[in-house]
Write a protein that holds these residues in place. Structure first.
Motif, mmCIF file in Angstrom:
data_model
loop_
_atom_site.group_PDB
_atom_site.id
_atom_site.type_symbol
_atom_site.label_atom_id
_atom_site.label_comp_id
_atom_site.label_asym_id
_atom_site.label_seq_id
_atom_site.Cartn_x
_atom_site.Cartn_y
_atom_site.Cartn_z
ATOM 1 N N VAL A 35 0.699 -1.278 0.010
ATOM 2 C CA VAL A 35 0.095 -0.050 -0.048
ATOM 3 C C VAL A 35 0.990 1.190 -0.138
ATOM 4 C CG1 VAL A 35 -1.783 1.207 1.467
ATOM 5 C CG2 VAL A 35 -1.885 -1.393 1.183
ATOM 6 N N CYS A 36 0.780 2.136 -1.159
ATOM 7 C CA CYS A 36 1.962 3.047 -1.323
ATOM 8 C C CYS A 36 1.313 4.212 -0.606
ATOM 9 C CB CYS A 36 1.958 3.252 -2.786
ATOM 10 S SG CYS A 36 2.534 1.837 -3.802
ATOM 11 N N ASN A 37 2.414 5.146 -0.039
ATOM 12 C CA ASN A 37 2.101 6.335 0.445
ATOM 13 C C ASN A 37 1.600 7.388 -0.879
ATOM 14 O OD1 ASN A 37 2.972 5.823 2.870
ATOM 15 N ND2 ASN A 37 5.083 6.339 2.650
ATOM 16 N N GLU A 38 1.146 8.654 -0.234
ATOM 17 C CA GLU A 38 0.819 9.642 -1.332
ATOM 18 C C GLU A 38 2.017 9.745 -2.280
ATOM 19 O OE1 GLU A 38 -1.438 13.753 -1.508
ATOM 20 O OE2 GLU A 38 -0.650 13.147 0.348
ATOM 21 N N HIS A 39 1.598 10.059 -3.393
ATOM 22 C CA HIS A 39 2.547 10.375 -4.522
ATOM 23 C C HIS A 39 3.683 9.245 -5.035
ATOM 24 C CE1 HIS A 39 1.326 14.405 -3.846
ATOM 25 N NE2 HIS A 39 1.829 14.375 -2.558
ATOM 26 N N TYR A 40 3.254 8.013 -4.596
ATOM 27 C CA TYR A 40 4.235 6.666 -5.197
ATOM 28 C C TYR A 40 3.033 5.992 -5.806
ATOM 29 C CZ TYR A 40 8.219 8.601 -2.949
ATOM 30 O OH TYR A 40 9.232 9.544 -2.623
ATOM 31 N N LYS A 41 3.616 5.001 -6.823
ATOM 32 C CA LYS A 41 2.627 3.963 -7.261
ATOM 33 C C LYS A 41 3.734 2.971 -7.588
ATOM 34 C CE LYS A 41 2.778 5.855 -11.873
ATOM 35 N NZ LYS A 41 1.751 6.244 -13.144
ATOM 36 N N GLY A 42 3.027 1.980 -8.201
ATOM 37 C CA GLY A 42 3.932 0.821 -8.721
ATOM 38 C C GLY A 42 3.683 -0.518 -7.762
ATOM 39 N N SER A 43 4.169 -1.617 -8.075
ATOM 40 C CA SER A 43 3.800 -2.791 -7.461
ATOM 41 C C SER A 43 4.681 -2.700 -6.135
ATOM 42 C CB SER A 43 4.020 -4.068 -8.299
ATOM 43 O OG SER A 43 5.620 -4.104 -8.399
ATOM 44 N N ARG A 44 5.831 -2.017 -5.887
ATOM 45 C CA ARG A 44 6.590 -1.914 -4.981
ATOM 46 C C ARG A 44 6.804 -0.530 -4.385
ATOM 47 N NH1 ARG A 44 12.191 -5.059 -5.267
ATOM 48 N NH2 ARG A 44 12.022 -4.848 -3.090
ATOM 49 N N CYS A 45 5.958 0.241 -4.757
ATOM 50 C CA CYS A 45 5.706 1.870 -4.495
ATOM 51 C C CYS A 45 7.155 2.415 -5.087
ATOM 52 C CB CYS A 45 5.657 1.951 -3.232
ATOM 53 S SG CYS A 45 4.222 1.220 -2.413
ATOM 54 N N GLU A 46 7.762 1.911 -6.235
ATOM 55 C CA GLU A 46 8.876 2.290 -6.820
ATOM 56 C C GLU A 46 8.899 3.808 -7.634
ATOM 57 O OE1 GLU A 46 7.520 -0.447 -9.779
ATOM 58 O OE2 GLU A 46 7.215 -0.200 -7.660
ATOM 59 N N GLN A 47 7.795 4.132 -7.855
ATOM 60 C CA GLN A 47 7.654 5.007 -9.008
ATOM 61 C C GLN A 47 7.150 6.552 -8.319
ATOM 62 O OE1 GLN A 47 4.988 3.608 -11.956
ATOM 63 N NE2 GLN A 47 6.300 1.983 -12.610
ATOM 64 N N PHE A 48 7.664 7.322 -8.337
ATOM 65 C CA PHE A 48 7.286 8.644 -7.916
ATOM 66 C C PHE A 48 6.143 9.425 -9.036
ATOM 67 C CE2 PHE A 48 7.480 13.468 -7.600
ATOM 68 C CZ PHE A 48 7.279 13.550 -6.311
ATOM 69 N N GLN A 49 5.110 9.710 -8.514
ATOM 70 C CA GLN A 49 3.909 10.091 -9.128
ATOM 71 C C GLN A 49 4.005 11.922 -9.034
ATOM 72 O OE1 GLN A 49 0.130 8.197 -8.599
ATOM 73 N NE2 GLN A 49 -0.743 9.170 -10.317
ATOM 74 N N LEU A 50 4.297 12.391 -9.988
ATOM 75 C CA LEU A 50 4.216 14.036 -10.016
ATOM 76 C C LEU A 50 2.848 14.550 -9.984
ATOM 77 C CD1 LEU A 50 6.817 14.718 -13.081
ATOM 78 C CD2 LEU A 50 7.096 14.760 -10.594
ATOM 79 N N LEU A 51 2.944 15.541 -9.216
ATOM 80 C CA LEU A 51 1.621 16.156 -8.892
ATOM 81 C C LEU A 51 0.928 16.762 -10.298
ATOM 82 C CD1 LEU A 51 2.329 18.338 -5.992
ATOM 83 C CD2 LEU A 51 0.969 15.912 -5.835
ATOM 84 N N SER A 52 -0.427 16.705 -10.411
ATOM 85 C CA SER A 52 -0.907 17.013 -11.652
ATOM 86 C C SER A 52 -2.302 17.869 -11.076
ATOM 87 C CB SER A 52 -1.335 15.980 -12.461
ATOM 88 O OG SER A 52 -2.275 16.323 -13.546
ATOM 89 N N ILE A 53 -2.542 19.023 -11.691
ATOM 90 C CA ILE A 53 -3.699 19.658 -11.429
ATOM 91 C C ILE A 53 -5.145 19.272 -12.200
ATOM 92 C CG2 ILE A 53 -2.471 21.897 -10.956
ATOM 93 C CD1 ILE A 53 -3.503 22.661 -14.037
ATOM 94 N N SER A 54 -4.831 18.005 -13.034
ATOM 95 C CA SER A 54 -5.785 17.276 -13.597
ATOM 96 C C SER A 54 -5.753 15.914 -13.649
ATOM 97 C CB SER A 54 -5.726 18.042 -15.269
ATOM 98 O OG SER A 54 -6.975 17.168 -15.892
ATOM 99 N N ASN A 55 -6.837 15.314 -13.498
ATOM 100 C CA ASN A 55 -7.089 13.908 -13.569
ATOM 101 C C ASN A 55 -7.199 13.487 -14.828
ATOM 102 O OD1 ASN A 55 -6.433 13.544 -10.683
ATOM 103 N ND2 ASN A 55 -8.519 13.711 -10.214
ATOM 104 N N ASP A 56 -7.637 14.142 -15.870
ATOM 105 C CA ASP A 56 -8.048 14.020 -17.246
ATOM 106 C C ASP A 56 -6.732 13.829 -17.979
ATOM 107 O OD1 ASP A 56 -9.016 13.324 -19.714
ATOM 108 O OD2 ASP A 56 -10.006 15.589 -19.719
ATOM 109 N N LYS A 57 -6.212 12.725 -18.441
ATOM 110 C CA LYS A 57 -5.096 12.385 -19.110
ATOM 111 C C LYS A 57 -4.725 13.442 -20.336
ATOM 112 C CE LYS A 57 -3.862 8.128 -17.389
ATOM 113 N NZ LYS A 57 -2.932 6.983 -17.015
ATOM 114 N N GLU A 58 -5.954 13.537 -21.205
ATOM 115 C CA GLU A 58 -5.907 14.484 -22.306
ATOM 116 C C GLU A 58 -5.822 15.828 -21.929
ATOM 117 O OE1 GLU A 58 -9.283 13.869 -24.700
ATOM 118 O OE2 GLU A 58 -8.999 11.594 -24.924
#
Length: 81
Positions: A35-58
């Motif tokens: 279970v990853c902390n905020e701003h991290y993702k991946g099966s082992r929480c290895e990827q830092f996820q940059l903040l985004s002002i939009s959840n819509d990928k387009e």
């Protein structure tokens, strides 16, 4: 039991998750899970996820494209002087 995810990891599995993620074991699954902390993702929480002002990928892609074009335009204008 850790939430509804399983039992907390023990022994060498405790260091399975990175960046402060919480490790747990599900009896029917052979590998530990995280279970990853905020701003991290991946099966082992290895990827830092940059903040985004939009959840819509387009929309996020469009914002990035506009910013890139503006930077290129500024560089082009500055190069002439």
């Amino acid at each position: 039991m850790m939430a509804e995810h399983g039992d907390p990891c023990t022994g060498s599995d405790m260091s399975y998750c990175m960046n402060g993620g919480k490790c747990f074991k599900i009896p029917s699954v052979s590998t530990p899970n995280c279970v990853c902390n905020e701003h991290y993702k991946g099966s082992r929480c290895e990827q830092f996820q940059l903040l985004s002002i939009s959840n819509d990928k387009e929309e996020t892609g469009m914002i990035a494209a506009v910013i890139l074009l503006l930077l290129l335009l500024i560089l082009f204008v500055l190069r002439k002087y």
